[in-house]
Design a protein around this motif. Structure first.
Motif, PDB file in Angstrom:
ATOM      1  N   GLY A  98       0.839  -1.138   0.073  1.00  0.00           N
ATOM      2  CA  GLY A  98      -0.041  -0.005   0.056  1.00  0.00           C
ATOM      3  C   GLY A  98       0.862   1.261   0.025  1.00  0.00           C
ATOM      4  O   GLY A  98       0.266   2.331   0.184  1.00  0.00           O
ATOM      5  N   VAL A  99       1.972   1.105  -0.141  1.00  0.00           N
ATOM      6  CA  VAL A  99       2.980   2.406  -0.319  1.00  0.00           C
ATOM      7  C   VAL A  99       2.515   3.300  -1.446  1.00  0.00           C
ATOM      8  O   VAL A  99       2.460   2.664  -2.579  1.00  0.00           O
ATOM      9  CB  VAL A  99       4.534   1.981  -0.242  1.00  0.00           C
ATOM     10  CG1 VAL A  99       5.309   3.112  -0.510  1.00  0.00           C
ATOM     11  CG2 VAL A  99       4.942   1.338   0.892  1.00  0.00           C
ATOM     12  N   LYS A 100       2.362   4.516  -1.215  1.00  0.00           N
ATOM     13  CA  LYS A 100       1.958   5.335  -2.414  1.00  0.00           C
ATOM     14  C   LYS A 100       2.984   6.002  -3.089  1.00  0.00           C
ATOM     15  O   LYS A 100       2.687   6.713  -4.035  1.00  0.00           O
ATOM     16  CB  LYS A 100       0.494   6.189  -1.887  1.00  0.00           C
ATOM     17  CG  LYS A 100      -0.410   5.414  -1.514  1.00  0.00           C
ATOM     18  CD  LYS A 100      -1.083   4.625  -2.815  1.00  0.00           C
ATOM     19  CE  LYS A 100      -2.223   4.057  -2.453  1.00  0.00           C
ATOM     20  NZ  LYS A 100      -2.828   3.418  -3.643  1.00  0.00           N
ATOM     21  N   VAL A 101       4.253   6.362  -2.469  1.00  0.00           N
ATOM     22  CA  VAL A 101       5.211   7.017  -3.154  1.00  0.00           C
ATOM     23  C   VAL A 101       6.472   6.137  -3.018  1.00  0.00           C
ATOM     24  O   VAL A 101       6.961   5.546  -1.912  1.00  0.00           O
ATOM     25  CB  VAL A 101       5.313   8.522  -2.438  1.00  0.00           C
ATOM     26  CG1 VAL A 101       6.550   9.119  -3.202  1.00  0.00           C
ATOM     27  CG2 VAL A 101       4.256   9.392  -2.595  1.00  0.00           C
ATOM     28  N   ILE A 102       7.443   5.958  -4.151  1.00  0.00           N
ATOM     29  CA  ILE A 102       8.498   5.309  -4.298  1.00  0.00           C
ATOM     30  C   ILE A 102       9.630   5.960  -4.823  1.00  0.00           C
ATOM     31  O   ILE A 102       9.501   6.499  -5.979  1.00  0.00           O
ATOM     32  CB  ILE A 102       8.203   3.855  -5.002  1.00  0.00           C
ATOM     33  CG1 ILE A 102       7.251   2.964  -4.438  1.00  0.00           C
ATOM     34  CG2 ILE A 102       9.534   3.194  -5.079  1.00  0.00           C
ATOM     35  CD1 ILE A 102       6.862   1.851  -5.259  1.00  0.00           C
ATOM     36  N   ILE A 103      10.773   6.116  -4.050  1.00  0.00           N
ATOM     37  CA  ILE A 103      12.065   6.732  -4.634  1.00  0.00           C
ATOM     38  C   ILE A 103      12.637   5.714  -5.462  1.00  0.00           C
ATOM     39  O   ILE A 103      13.036   4.674  -4.638  1.00  0.00           O
ATOM     40  CB  ILE A 103      12.528   7.476  -3.561  1.00  0.00           C
ATOM     41  CG1 ILE A 103      11.996   8.643  -2.909  1.00  0.00           C
ATOM     42  CG2 ILE A 103      14.142   7.939  -4.127  1.00  0.00           C
ATOM     43  CD1 ILE A 103      12.661   9.273  -1.838  1.00  0.00           C
ATOM     44  N   LEU A 104      12.940   5.827  -6.611  1.00  0.00           N
ATOM     45  CA  LEU A 104      13.366   4.441  -7.357  1.00  0.00           C
ATOM     46  C   LEU A 104      14.810   4.795  -7.998  1.00  0.00           C
ATOM     47  O   LEU A 104      14.770   5.772  -9.046  1.00  0.00           O
ATOM     48  CB  LEU A 104      12.437   3.907  -8.495  1.00  0.00           C
ATOM     49  CG  LEU A 104      13.077   2.952  -9.391  1.00  0.00           C
ATOM     50  CD1 LEU A 104      13.349   1.539  -8.704  1.00  0.00           C
ATOM     51  CD2 LEU A 104      11.961   2.568 -10.366  1.00  0.00           C
ATOM     52  N   ASP A 105      15.897   4.413  -7.647  1.00  0.00           N
ATOM     53  CA  ASP A 105      17.036   4.284  -8.373  1.00  0.00           C
ATOM     54  C   ASP A 105      17.237   2.937  -9.202  1.00  0.00           C
ATOM     55  O   ASP A 105      17.751   1.951  -8.556  1.00  0.00           O
ATOM     56  CB  ASP A 105      18.359   4.614  -7.196  1.00  0.00           C
ATOM     57  CG  ASP A 105      19.776   5.066  -8.268  1.00  0.00           C
ATOM     58  OD1 ASP A 105      19.781   4.529  -9.595  1.00  0.00           O
ATOM     59  OD2 ASP A 105      20.482   5.515  -7.492  1.00  0.00           O
ATOM     60  N   ALA A 106      16.859   3.173 -10.427  1.00  0.00           N
ATOM     61  CA  ALA A 106      16.703   1.642 -11.127  1.00  0.00           C
ATOM     62  C   ALA A 106      18.054   1.176 -11.399  1.00  0.00           C
ATOM     63  O   ALA A 106      18.891   1.927 -12.087  1.00  0.00           O
ATOM     64  CB  ALA A 106      15.972   2.071 -12.483  1.00  0.00           C
ATOM     65  N   PHE A 107      18.088  -0.156 -11.145  1.00  0.00           N
ATOM     66  CA  PHE A 107      19.414  -0.899 -11.705  1.00  0.00           C
ATOM     67  C   PHE A 107      19.436  -1.047 -12.861  1.00  0.00           C
ATOM     68  O   PHE A 107      20.400  -0.820 -13.715  1.00  0.00           O
ATOM     69  CB  PHE A 107      19.593  -2.418 -10.809  1.00  0.00           C
ATOM     70  CG  PHE A 107      20.607  -3.337 -11.517  1.00  0.00           C
ATOM     71  CD1 PHE A 107      21.906  -2.768 -10.834  1.00  0.00           C
ATOM     72  CD2 PHE A 107      20.497  -4.032 -12.403  1.00  0.00           C
ATOM     73  CE1 PHE A 107      22.911  -3.358 -11.320  1.00  0.00           C
ATOM     74  CE2 PHE A 107      21.584  -4.835 -12.797  1.00  0.00           C
ATOM     75  CZ  PHE A 107      22.725  -4.355 -12.321  1.00  0.00           C
ATOM     76  N   ASP A 108      18.054  -1.296 -13.713  1.00  0.00           N
ATOM     77  CA  ASP A 108      18.197  -1.285 -15.290  1.00  0.00           C
ATOM     78  C   ASP A 108      17.020  -0.484 -15.486  1.00  0.00           C
ATOM     79  O   ASP A 108      15.799  -0.917 -15.493  1.00  0.00           O
ATOM     80  CB  ASP A 108      17.921  -2.812 -15.710  1.00  0.00           C
ATOM     81  CG  ASP A 108      17.811  -2.750 -17.013  1.00  0.00           C
ATOM     82  OD1 ASP A 108      17.884  -1.791 -17.921  1.00  0.00           O
ATOM     83  OD2 ASP A 108      17.525  -3.949 -17.653  1.00  0.00           O
ATOM     84  N   ALA A 109      17.236   0.832 -15.896  1.00  0.00           N
ATOM     85  CA  ALA A 109      16.451   1.973 -15.792  1.00  0.00           C
ATOM     86  C   ALA A 109      15.516   1.624 -17.187  1.00  0.00           C
ATOM     87  O   ALA A 109      14.229   1.935 -17.365  1.00  0.00           O
ATOM     88  CB  ALA A 109      17.094   3.086 -16.415  1.00  0.00           C
ATOM     89  N   LYS A 110      16.042   0.664 -18.172  1.00  0.00           N
ATOM     90  CA  LYS A 110      15.219   0.527 -19.407  1.00  0.00           C
ATOM     91  C   LYS A 110      14.023  -0.489 -19.193  1.00  0.00           C
ATOM     92  O   LYS A 110      13.205  -0.759 -19.914  1.00  0.00           O
ATOM     93  CB  LYS A 110      16.120  -0.031 -20.551  1.00  0.00           C
ATOM     94  CG  LYS A 110      16.808   1.242 -21.070  1.00  0.00           C
ATOM     95  CD  LYS A 110      18.118   0.756 -22.105  1.00  0.00           C
ATOM     96  CE  LYS A 110      18.915   1.716 -22.696  1.00  0.00           C
ATOM     97  NZ  LYS A 110      19.999   1.105 -23.785  1.00  0.00           N
TER      98      LYS A 110
END
Length: 362
Positions: A98-110
């Motif tokens: 149910g988390v509504k905001v995620i800070i994402l540093d993508a390992f594979d951005a594609k």
């Protein structure tokens, strides 16, 4: 007979009561997931092998800023440890919680386009952190990554000095799945092409020190020990392995990196590494935390994300781009020490005491 009926009636009554309680409990879980965890922010960082920055700086800085801005908010943290599949699982788990905001540093951005699109359908806001994830992200905070590459290229030219025009350069780039790596490479080429003789060997080190060391070993075998005069490394973790490989072959040429890790600063002091790129992690982390809290609370983000950027999939993403800096032995005091990233005592341990004294670090 009457006793049996009574017992049977009680048993049925208890079963119905338990079923009702179970249903109520399930309904509460569903309601919680539907309404979202309004006090939690997801934080997903990509790896911890080739750079110490994520655990040492990004995570604690983000957690501290979130706490400052929202005392009863909490950060749900996970590290992908270099696996896109693991990060996808972590992302899905946050949404299920149910988390509504995620800070994402993508390992594979594609690979994130479908994840982020699915999250958006569920009203989950995703902030692309450091790397510009594909998909309809709500905001992006990072550095001007082509400028980072330009600074790296110019710092390598400066390290070569008068020898630059006749210098052959080996380039060990970052992971091709990382859009930042492409920006670093493009920026570095913009400077190096025309200022050095030639880039004679270029490979991806995949952000893995062992791979970078192997690629430089292959470059030495192919070009010979005198076949190149400098090595561009996209980050400090790979630079460390490259320097070790070069030393084992008796080769001493300028090598640069990025991230301003403590070990890299110590290599600047000792003369093993020519430069690093300092991206001030606290302003980056603070901006991400501010964006996350604003989105969580339904507030405007334009005061933080003052510009826009386009990704491979989306246009006009609200963004904040910060300025990187070159660090050399000559300006350690004016950069990472002045910003209190490290103290002189952190840098000048017993192994580096003499080199620090020579460099004027006291």
């Amino acid at each position: 007979m009457m006793r049996r009926v009574a017992v049977g009636t009680v048993a049925v009554s208890m079963a119905l009561t338990m079923a009702a309680c179970g249903k109520a409990g399930d309904d509460k879980k569903k309601d919680a997931a539907a309404s979202g965890d309004s006090k939690s922010i997801g934080l997903l960082l990509p790896e911890n092998a080739s750079s110490t920055r994520y655990e040492s700086f990004d995570k604690p800085f983000i957690e501290a800023k979130v706490k400052e801005l929202c005392a009863d908010c909490k950060v749900e943290y996970n590290n992908a440890e270099g696996s896109a599949a693991k990060q996808k699982q972590q992302f899905d788990t946050l949404i299920a919680q149910g988390v509504k905001v995620i800070i994402l540093d993508a390992f594979d951005a594609k690979s994130t386009q479908a994840w982020v699109a699915e999250a958006a359908k569920k009203n989950v806001k995703v902030i692309a952190y450091d790397r510009l994830a594909t998909g309809p992200v709500s905001a992006y905070v990072s550095f001007d990554n082509e400028k980072v590459g330009e600074l790296q290229g110019q710092a390598l030219v400066d390290a070569l000095g008068a020898k630059a025009a006749d210098a052959n350069v080996v380039m060990i780039n970052g992971d091709e799945a990382d859009p930042n790596a492409g920006k670093f490479k493009s920026g570095a080429h913009k400077v190096l092409d025309g200022k050095v003789k030639k880039v004679v060997y270029e490979q991806s080190g995949e952000w893995k020190p062992t791979v970078a060391g192997q690629k430089v070993g292959a470059a030495i075998s192919q070009l010979g020990k005198d076949g190149f005069q400098a090595v561009y490394s996209a980050n400090d973790g790979m630079a460390a392995a490259i320097i070790t490989q070069l030393k084992s072959q008796g080769i001493n040429v300028p090598v640069g990196g990025q991230d301003a890790g403590l070990d890299a600063i110590q290599r600047l002091v000792s003369g093993d590494q020519a430069y690093t790129i300092y991206k001030a992690y606290k302003p980056l982390a603070d901006s991400a935390a501010q964006l996350a809290v604003n989105l969580l609370q339904g507030k405007d983000i334009k005061s933080v994300a003052t510009s826009t950027i386009d990704s491979d999939t989306d246009k006009g993403i609200p963004a904040q781009l910060l300025e990187p800096k070159v660090v050399t032995k000559a300006n350690i005091k004016d950069t990472v020490v002045a910003d209190k990233l490290y103290t002189v005592a952190d840098i000048c341990t017993a192994d580096y005491a003499a080199a620090c004294a020579t460099a004027g670090l006291k």
